[in-house]
Design a protein around this motif. Structure first.
Motif, PDB file in Angstrom:
ATOM      1  N   HIS A  74      33.769  43.335  25.380  1.00 51.50           N
ATOM      2  CA  HIS A  74      34.089  44.233  24.276  1.00 51.50           C
ATOM      3  C   HIS A  74      34.908  43.519  23.210  1.00 51.50           C
ATOM      4  N   THR A  75      35.072  44.188  22.099  1.00 50.45           N
ATOM      5  CA  THR A  75      35.764  43.570  20.961  1.00 50.45           C
ATOM      6  C   THR A  75      37.283  43.481  21.154  1.00 50.45           C
ATOM      7  N   PRO A  76      37.969  44.452  21.781  1.00 47.36           N
ATOM      8  CA  PRO A  76      39.422  44.285  21.947  1.00 47.36           C
ATOM      9  C   PRO A  76      39.746  43.108  22.872  1.00 47.36           C
ATOM     10  N   ASN A  77      40.881  42.461  22.620  1.00 53.74           N
ATOM     11  CA  ASN A  77      41.423  41.411  23.469  1.00 53.74           C
ATOM     12  C   ASN A  77      42.253  42.046  24.578  1.00 53.74           C
ATOM     13  N   ALA A  78      42.237  41.430  25.774  1.00 50.78           N
ATOM     14  CA  ALA A  78      43.039  41.969  26.878  1.00 50.78           C
ATOM     15  C   ALA A  78      43.731  40.870  27.665  1.00 50.78           C
ATOM     16  N   VAL A  79      44.908  41.197  28.154  1.00 50.26           N
ATOM     17  CA  VAL A  79      45.620  40.359  29.123  1.00 50.26           C
ATOM     18  C   VAL A  79      45.994  41.242  30.297  1.00 50.26           C
ATOM     19  N   ARG A  80      45.840  40.734  31.501  1.00 48.53           N
ATOM     20  CA  ARG A  80      46.319  41.468  32.687  1.00 48.53           C
ATOM     21  C   ARG A  80      47.555  40.763  33.215  1.00 48.53           C
ATOM     22  N   ILE A  81      48.556  41.536  33.571  1.00 42.03           N
ATOM     23  CA  ILE A  81      49.766  40.998  34.203  1.00 42.03           C
ATOM     24  C   ILE A  81      49.788  41.574  35.618  1.00 42.03           C
ATOM     25  N   ILE A  82      49.674  40.694  36.617  1.00 45.02           N
ATOM     26  CA  ILE A  82      49.481  41.166  37.986  1.00 45.02           C
ATOM     27  C   ILE A  82      50.814  41.680  38.549  1.00 45.02           C
ATOM     28  N   ILE A  83      50.755  42.869  39.148  1.00 44.41           N
ATOM     29  CA  ILE A  83      51.970  43.518  39.637  1.00 44.41           C
ATOM     30  C   ILE A  83      52.069  43.509  41.148  1.00 44.41           C
ATOM     31  N   GLU A  84      50.978  43.830  41.818  1.00 39.85           N
ATOM     32  CA  GLU A  84      51.045  43.940  43.281  1.00 39.85           C
ATOM     33  C   GLU A  84      49.672  43.679  43.886  1.00 39.85           C
ATOM     34  N   GLY A  85      49.646  43.084  45.062  1.00 39.23           N
ATOM     35  CA  GLY A  85      48.400  42.876  45.786  1.00 39.23           C
ATOM     36  C   GLY A  85      47.940  41.433  45.736  1.00 39.23           C
ATOM     37  N   GLU A  86      47.091  41.089  46.696  1.00 41.68           N
ATOM     38  CA  GLU A  86      46.561  39.729  46.802  1.00 41.68           C
ATOM     39  C   GLU A  86      45.079  39.772  47.109  1.00 41.68           C
ATOM     40  N   GLY A  87      44.385  38.741  46.698  1.00 44.06           N
ATOM     41  CA  GLY A  87      42.975  38.605  47.068  1.00 44.06           C
ATOM     42  C   GLY A  87      42.015  39.081  45.997  1.00 44.06           C
ATOM     43  N   ALA A  88      42.508  39.378  44.800  1.00 41.84           N
ATOM     44  CA  ALA A  88      41.610  39.804  43.726  1.00 41.84           C
ATOM     45  C   ALA A  88      41.413  38.669  42.728  1.00 41.84           C
ATOM     46  N   TYR A  89      40.311  38.731  42.009  1.00 38.53           N
ATOM     47  CA  TYR A  89      40.095  37.783  40.915  1.00 38.53           C
ATOM     48  C   TYR A  89      39.245  38.430  39.832  1.00 38.53           C
ATOM     49  N   THR A  90      39.459  37.968  38.624  1.00 39.28           N
ATOM     50  CA  THR A  90      38.643  38.399  37.497  1.00 39.28           C
ATOM     51  C   THR A  90      37.736  37.238  37.121  1.00 39.28           C
ATOM     52  N   THR A  91      36.461  37.508  36.979  1.00 44.74           N
ATOM     53  CA  THR A  91      35.546  36.467  36.520  1.00 44.74           C
ATOM     54  C   THR A  91      35.359  36.639  35.013  1.00 44.74           C
ATOM     55  N   VAL A  92      35.676  35.568  34.267  1.00 42.88           N
ATOM     56  CA  VAL A  92      35.603  35.615  32.806  1.00 42.88           C
ATOM     57  C   VAL A  92      34.612  34.545  32.352  1.00 42.88           C
ATOM     58  N   ASN A  93      33.482  34.991  31.805  1.00 43.87           N
ATOM     59  CA  ASN A  93      32.406  34.058  31.419  1.00 43.87           C
ATOM     60  C   ASN A  93      32.148  33.008  32.501  1.00 43.87           C
TER      61      ASN A  93
END
Ligand code: 1HN
Length: 343
Positions: free
Chosen positions: A110-129
């Protein structure tokens, strides 16, 4: 300073004739849009306490399956801007997002820019391009405008992060839209914070190219930021320990719209930040203490809380722990203010 004329002073038939032609007299509203000395600020000083929000976010996990949410988020909306407008500050959207084990938030861009700041939990990932960005506590994961992104959670227990987007700005510019996509394939095994950009001033000897990409580095690991702040604190006594996150290729802010930074407070330290034009949001990565803004009563904050402050305000942060430093990640509209010449 003369008193400007009001709407009520104008004859009703004149006002009706103006309205009929979609006209509005400026002078009754002149001071509202152009007050003397200090701008009107809708942004309220407000803290979202994580311990209050967390149970409701987990409840959303029970109430709404991923298929019905696309993104399972509770928006941190500043009432000064109207809750329905989803603004923490004029240009910044904040939300707390929950993913449960083995869930996937589907691919889109999408057109908006985003940043995630991780707060809690382990074992997740974001795939970016195609680049898999591991999510660990305090990391910043970037999904710049136009890049494909999907979130996966293979760990145990919930993962929660803070989404920071320039959505209010892009939406107001009538430029906010998205495309759905097929699940991505990984083009590498780890993101570039492990390779091309693993250390300041050092680059790989082969297969490294300078890039004009909007955001060459997509993951900013918290542990590196923390070490950097601690090292600065050893050398800089009597100054505010504060860093900016930058694009490693050109030194500019992560996005043209939102600037990101981090602050460290020494044990027991109280600092009044330099007064600035921009509104700001603070996420508490570690520590507990008090926030004071202008003449408002002090408010407590602790780890994982998030708060917003208006621009043109005096902000004092106090670390109430006698032994441990406190750390914040910040987001503000400084890059835009600078570009517009109003910073
Ligand atoms: C979005 O794409 C995400 O990708 C999170 O995780 C929050 C809020 C508004 C618009 C798009 C995400 C969002 C969003």
């Amino acid at each position: 300073m003369t008193q400007l004329g009001t709407l009520e002073e104008l004859p009703q038939d004149y006002r009706d004739a103006l309205t009929q032609l979609n006209l509005v007299p400026l002078w009754p509203s002149m001071r509202a849009v152009l007050p003397y000395n200090v701008p009107t600020r809708k942004t309220q000083t407000l803290t979202w306490h994580y311990e209050d929000v967390r149970p409701l976010l987990l409840q959303a996990g029970d109430l709404t399956p991923m298929e019905k949410a696309e993104r399972r988020v509770l928006v941190l909306a500043n009432p000064g801007h109207g809750l329905e407008n989803m603004q923490a500050t004029p240009g910044i959207y904040l939300g707390l997002q929950l993913i449960l084990p083995n869930e996937t938030a589907p691919n889109h861009r999408h057109t908006p820019n985003a940043v995630r700041i991780i707060i809690e939990g382990e074992g997740a990932y974001t795939t970016v391009n195609g680049e898999p960005c591991r999510m660990e506590r305090g990391d910043l994961i970037l999904t710049p405008s136009g890049l494909w992104h999907e979130h996966h959670h293979k760990g145990e227990g919930p993962i929660v992060w803070l989404d920071v987007l320039d959505l209010p700005l892009i939406y107001q510019l009538e430029g906010s839209w998205a495309i759905e996509g097929q699940p991505q394939n990984h083009t590498m095994s780890k993101d570039k914070s492990f390779s091309e950009y693993s250390a300041c001033g050092i680059v790989p000897n082969i297969n490294f190219e300078r890039t004009q990409q909007k955001a060459p580095m997509l993951r900013y690991p918290w542990q590196k930021t923390r070490q950097c702040l601690l090292a600065m604190a050893e050398h800089l006594s009597d100054t505010l320990i504060r860093i900016n996150y930058v694009n490693p290729e050109n030194g500019q802010s992560l996005f043209p719209s939102i600037g990101f930074g981090a602050i460290m407070l020494l044990p027991g330290e109280s600092v009044t930040l330099p007064k600035r034009t921009t509104a700001c949001v603070f996420h508490v990565v570690e520590g507990h203490g008090q926030l004071r803004v202008d003449t408002l009563e002090s408010q407590p904050w602790q780890e994982k809380d998030t708060f917003s402050t208006p621009g043109y305000s005096d902000i004092t942060l106090t670390n109430q722990d006698p032994l441990q430093p406190a750390f914040f990640i910040t987001a503000d509209e400084e890059p835009l203010h600078t570009y517009l010449g109003i910073y």
